[in-house]
Enzyme design. Structure first.
Site, short mmCIF file in Angstrom:
data_model
loop_
_atom_site.label_atom_id
_atom_site.label_comp_id
_atom_site.label_asym_id
_atom_site.label_seq_id
_atom_site.Cartn_x
_atom_site.Cartn_y
_atom_site.Cartn_z
CB CYS A 80 -14.79 72.87 88.91
SG CYS A 80 -15.31 73.91 90.29
CD GLU B 32 -13.24 77.26 91.19
OE1 GLU B 32 -13.14 76.19 90.53
OE2 GLU B 32 -14.32 77.79 91.45
#
Length: 490
Positions: A267, A233
């Site tokens: 993010c 990720e």
């Protein structure tokens, strides 16, 4: 060698930790491997009980834990509690849904194999190495830790060097809640990059990493040496589309929060906005109005805290300067907003699409707002990125239709980041944003391997297809059956 943990707002030392060398990493993985023999054979119901006891222990110690998160990560206490709450939601979902999601599945064997029973059983991978981030040091790695544990794996966790105490607290709470379990079900190793590299090269069965795209690529290359599968990720440059029929006040409120909460160190936060020309002025004015009253700090009145990683300050400073050199206008803040370790909100409008502030992950409390003439143009610009982690759309009538056209792993319609709070939804990206998914059923399946089993229930005389005893009669019959089964489609 020792790792010193400091308060990012003050530089005050809050802890020292022993750095795990290669031998310590190997020992931790071996301990996890031994513990897997117990943990992996427990029933789903038994693992559920252990995981929920862990949750209760974290709740019981939440005041102490949130104070540690505030001190080591920098985010306000309320934000620390919110992060813990979301992590608890995911622990509960994984614990309660693993049994159903990973249940044995019966498969129809087909006409030619009708004397067989077929099934798919899910097996734990074994030992999962998790390398965590510093921006959400509880919630984000938990998306791998809790789901890996619920699926029957043991976990060796390397927290970020900027969140070492937090990671150790998380693992210690699990051990305290479950003293009857063997050591190694969920343990930590502390250190810097070399410790993470040692974990990647160790005898783990999968690596789950959250962090920058550049580091993710290095981890993937290193893991390839042993064919160790990876779950990555990585970064994002997440876009919000504000259509002509959007609720402007709601959209502005969401963008203001999504761009600056956690100091913009999210993010899946808001970094780019594409707003329809017809509502542009109203939207920019409202975002600017909201953020004019938002201030960072480490006191109780601060909306968000300091930059957790000192080197990120220079990245934000560089992106602001580059945006202004590339035609952008700062309608709020500017270079003067960078007052390390704090950065005040910065709103940049009509920045060239090739500027670093638009193309690269900034990871700070800044946002670029671009004017577009249609939803089609907004979609085209939003998709013109190497990242594809998450997105948001504001439109009263066409939100879902626009969302379906976006090249991202997750989209919120008339909200931001809502998908992160819904445990059943998988989370992950495309392109440079990573590989694989955490959360939900997809997240559970990342940590198991399917085992296909075909069991012959009875033999059919004269119809042994997979044998040298096959006869001419068998093949004659097969040549009659195949056209009936597969040759009549028009």
């Amino acid at each position: 060698m020792a790792l010193t943990s400091v308060d990012p707002a003050t530089g005050e030392v809050i802890g020292r930790h022993v750095v795990a060398d290669d031998a310590a990493v190997i020992a931790a993985v071996a301990k996890a491997r031994a513990a897997a023999a117990t943990w992996g054979t427990l029933s789903f119901d038994a693992r559920r009980a252990h995981l929920l006891r862990w949750s209760s222990k974290l709740v019981q110690n939440s005041e102490t834990f949130c104070a540690l998160i505030h001190a080591e990560n920098g985010k306000p206490l309320d934000d620390a509690y919110l992060e813990l709450t979301l992590a608890l939601e995911h622990i509960a979902w994984a614990a309660k849904n693993a049994k159903k999601a990973l249940a044995t599945k019966t498969v129809f064997p087909g006409a030619l194999m009708s004397n067989f029973a077929a099934r798919i059983e899910q097996r734990p991978l074994g030992v999962i190495g998790v390398i965590g981030p510093w921006n959400y040091p509880v919630y984000t790695p938990n998306g791998s830790i809790a789901y890996a544990l619920a699926a029957g794996n043991t976990v060796v966790f390397k927290p970020s060097e900027f969140a070492t105490g937090i990671g150790n607290f998380l693992a210690d709470a699990f051990a305290e809640a479950n003293p009857e379990l063997p050591e190694g079900v969920f343990g930590t190793i502390n250190g810097y990059g070399p410790t993470g590299a040692a974990l990647v090269h160790s005898d783990v069965d999968k690596i789950a990493f959250t962090g920058s795209t550049a580091t993710g690529k290095r981890i993937m290359a290193a893991a390839a040496e042993n064919l160790t599968p990876v779950l990555l990720e990585c970064g994002g440059k997440d876009a919000v589309i504000v259509a002509a029929d959007a609720d402007i006040k709601a959209a502005a409120d969401a963008v203001a929060w999504g761009a600056t909460a956690n100091s913009g160190q999210t993010c899946a936060g808001v970094e780019r906005v594409y707003v329809d020309r017809s509502v542009r002025e109203e939207f920019v004015a409202e975002v600017t109005r909201i953020l004019s009253d938002i201030r960072p700090g480490s006191d109780d009145k601060a909306a968000y805290g300091p930059m957790t990683m000192p080197s990120q300050v220079d990245v934000v400073r560089r992106h602001i300067a580059d945006a202004l050199r590339n035609g952008g206008t700062a309608v709020l803040g500017g270079p003067e907003s960078v007052k390390a370790p704090f950065i005040e909100p910065v709103v940049l409008v009509d920045v060239d699409e090739n500027a670093e502030a638009v193309r690269e992950e900034t990871f700070g409390p800044t946002v670029t707002i671009c004017t577009v003439n249609s939803a089609d143009e907004a979609v085209e610009l939003a998709n013109n990125a190497k990242y594809g982690l998450s997105s948001a759309v504001y439109s009263k009538k066409n939100g879902l239709a626009i969302a379906r056209r976006l090249r991202t792993g997750a989209t919120s319609v008339n909200s931001v980041l809502a998908f992160a709070a819904i445990p059943g939804l998988p989370f992950g990206g495309v392109g440079d944003s990573g590989i694989g998914r955490i959360h939900g059923e997809h997240g559970l399946r990342e940590f198991v391997r399917p085992h296909s089993i075909a069991r012959q229930r009875f033999a059919i005389p004269g119809l042994a297809l997979l044998s040298y005893s096959r006869t001419a009669f068998t093949m004659k019959l097969l040549r009659k059956l195949v056209p009936l089964l597969h040759g009549r489609h028009k």
